[in-house]
Motif scaffolding. Structure first.
Motif, PDB file in Angstrom:
ATOM      1  N   LYS A  76       5.900   9.413  -6.371  1.00  0.00           N
ATOM      2  CA  LYS A  76       4.648  10.167  -6.484  1.00  0.00           C
ATOM      3  C   LYS A  76       3.494   9.375  -5.873  1.00  0.00           C
ATOM      4  N   GLN A  77       3.393   8.091  -6.166  1.00  0.00           N
ATOM      5  CA  GLN A  77       2.312   7.268  -5.611  1.00  0.00           C
ATOM      6  C   GLN A  77       2.420   7.181  -4.095  1.00  0.00           C
ATOM      7  N   LEU A  78       3.642   7.042  -3.588  1.00  0.00           N
ATOM      8  CA  LEU A  78       3.870   6.973  -2.155  1.00  0.00           C
ATOM      9  C   LEU A  78       3.358   8.245  -1.465  1.00  0.00           C
ATOM     10  N   LEU A  79       3.713   9.409  -2.015  1.00  0.00           N
ATOM     11  CA  LEU A  79       3.311  10.684  -1.424  1.00  0.00           C
ATOM     12  C   LEU A  79       1.799  10.899  -1.534  1.00  0.00           C
ATOM     13  N   ILE A  80       1.227  10.527  -2.676  1.00  0.00           N
ATOM     14  CA  ILE A  80      -0.224  10.657  -2.843  1.00  0.00           C
ATOM     15  C   ILE A  80      -0.954   9.836  -1.785  1.00  0.00           C
ATOM     16  N   ASN A  81      -0.521   8.596  -1.584  1.00  0.00           N
ATOM     17  CA  ASN A  81      -1.191   7.733  -0.611  1.00  0.00           C
ATOM     18  C   ASN A  81      -1.107   8.307   0.805  1.00  0.00           C
ATOM     19  N   GLY A 155      -8.276  -0.544   2.638  1.00  0.00           N
ATOM     20  CA  GLY A 155      -7.255  -1.160   3.475  1.00  0.00           C
ATOM     21  C   GLY A 155      -5.976  -1.457   2.727  1.00  0.00           C
ATOM     22  N   LEU A 156      -5.743  -0.776   1.600  1.00  0.00           N
ATOM     23  CA  LEU A 156      -4.534  -1.031   0.813  1.00  0.00           C
ATOM     24  C   LEU A 156      -3.634   0.205   0.686  1.00  0.00           C
ATOM     25  N   GLY A 157      -4.112   1.361   1.112  1.00  0.00           N
ATOM     26  CA  GLY A 157      -3.332   2.584   0.949  1.00  0.00           C
ATOM     27  C   GLY A 157      -1.979   2.529   1.635  1.00  0.00           C
ATOM     28  N   LEU A 158      -1.965   2.213   2.935  1.00  0.00           N
ATOM     29  CA  LEU A 158      -0.708   2.164   3.680  1.00  0.00           C
ATOM     30  C   LEU A 158       0.130   0.912   3.367  1.00  0.00           C
ATOM     31  N   PRO A 159      -0.473  -0.272   3.128  1.00  0.00           N
ATOM     32  CA  PRO A 159       0.346  -1.392   2.665  1.00  0.00           C
ATOM     33  C   PRO A 159       1.075  -1.080   1.358  1.00  0.00           C
ATOM     34  N   ILE A 160       0.426  -0.335   0.459  1.00  0.00           N
ATOM     35  CA  ILE A 160       1.099   0.078  -0.781  1.00  0.00           C
ATOM     36  C   ILE A 160       2.267   1.003  -0.453  1.00  0.00           C
ATOM     37  N   VAL A 161       2.057   1.922   0.501  1.00  0.00           N
ATOM     38  CA  VAL A 161       3.137   2.813   0.934  1.00  0.00           C
ATOM     39  C   VAL A 161       4.331   1.998   1.426  1.00  0.00           C
ATOM     40  N   GLN A 162       4.071   0.989   2.270  1.00  0.00           N
ATOM     41  CA  GLN A 162       5.164   0.176   2.803  1.00  0.00           C
ATOM     42  C   GLN A 162       5.900  -0.576   1.698  1.00  0.00           C
ATOM     43  N   ARG A 163       5.149  -1.102   0.738  1.00  0.00           N
ATOM     44  CA  ARG A 163       5.778  -1.811  -0.382  1.00  0.00           C
ATOM     45  C   ARG A 163       6.659  -0.859  -1.201  1.00  0.00           C
ATOM     46  N   LEU A 164       6.171   0.363  -1.428  1.00  0.00           N
ATOM     47  CA  LEU A 164       6.932   1.352  -2.193  1.00  0.00           C
ATOM     48  C   LEU A 164       8.184   1.783  -1.440  1.00  0.00           C
TER      49      LEU A 164
END
Length: 209
Positions: A76-81, A155-164
């Motif tokens: 869910k967090q990945l898709l939201i971002n 600047g953290l939205g896509l880095p969070i996506v990559q981590r997820l």
């Protein structure tokens, strides 16, 4: 006081995203129904401050349940971002946000390196926007923490996506053309029920040893 309130909200947003980036833990994998999760995320995104009537959400989603392997909150967090990133790219001019469940054959330009024989193991989900697209420099730095071209971006939205994506043992690919838009495709692991061996099958296998 208004400036203090504004800066407090901005710093709170940065801190929240930083904590999300830092606390991603090992995934507890389970069966997740993707289509119902997408519907929840779309409703959340419609409430985001960057969303407006100029942005149209277009869905091409399978009617039947689609089961993947993962952890519901992380997915869910990945898709939201990804969806928030898309609507922010279209905030000024508007456009269409497309969420597409299709087979890899229909997303032919996003094949994984391993080839078509692995189609049955992956569930692809495309999220496409009609925003301004990315320059070559932005493409190279987009997953770098704290890199952002947005005035209010953390600047953290896509880095969070990559981590997820890494935590979910998934794959992420993207295309972006300046002036046209950006498409992300996430490949989730397809859920496969474990095969249970009956007593009769077990006894037969034992006699063959």
């Amino acid at each position: 006081m208004e400036l203090i309130d504004k800066e407090t909200n901005r710093l709170n947003e940065i801190l929240t995203e930083f904590l999300e980036f830092a606390r991603i833990k090992h995934t507890s994998f389970s069966k997740v129904e993707l289509n119902s999760l997408e519907a929840e995320v779309i409703e959340i995104v419609r409430k985001h401050p960057s969303y407006s009537e100029k942005i149209k959400i277009h869905k091409e989603i399978e009617v039947s349940p689609l089961y993947i392997l993962g952890e519901e909150n992380q997915i869910k967090q990945l898709l939201i971002n990804l969806m928030v990133n898309a609507i922010e790219a279209m905030q000024e001019m508007g456009g269409k946000l497309s969420i597409v469940n299709k087979s890899l054959e229909e997303l032919e330009s996003y094949y994984l390196e391993e080839g078509e024989e692995r189609n049955k193991n992956w569930v692809p989900l495309a999220i496409a926007d009609e925003g301004k697209g990315l320059s070559q420099e932005e493409k190279e730095k987009m997953f770098t923490p704290f890199y952002s071209t947005k005035k209010q971006g953390t600047g953290l939205g896509l880095p969070i996506v990559q981590r997820l994506v890494d935590s979910l043992n998934a794959h992420l690919e993207f295309k972006s053309t300046a002036g046209v838009g950006t498409t992300f495709v996430v490949y989730f692991q397809r859920y496969k029920p474990e095969k249970h061996i009956s007593i009769e099958e077990f006894e037969i296998s034992q006699t063959q040893l």
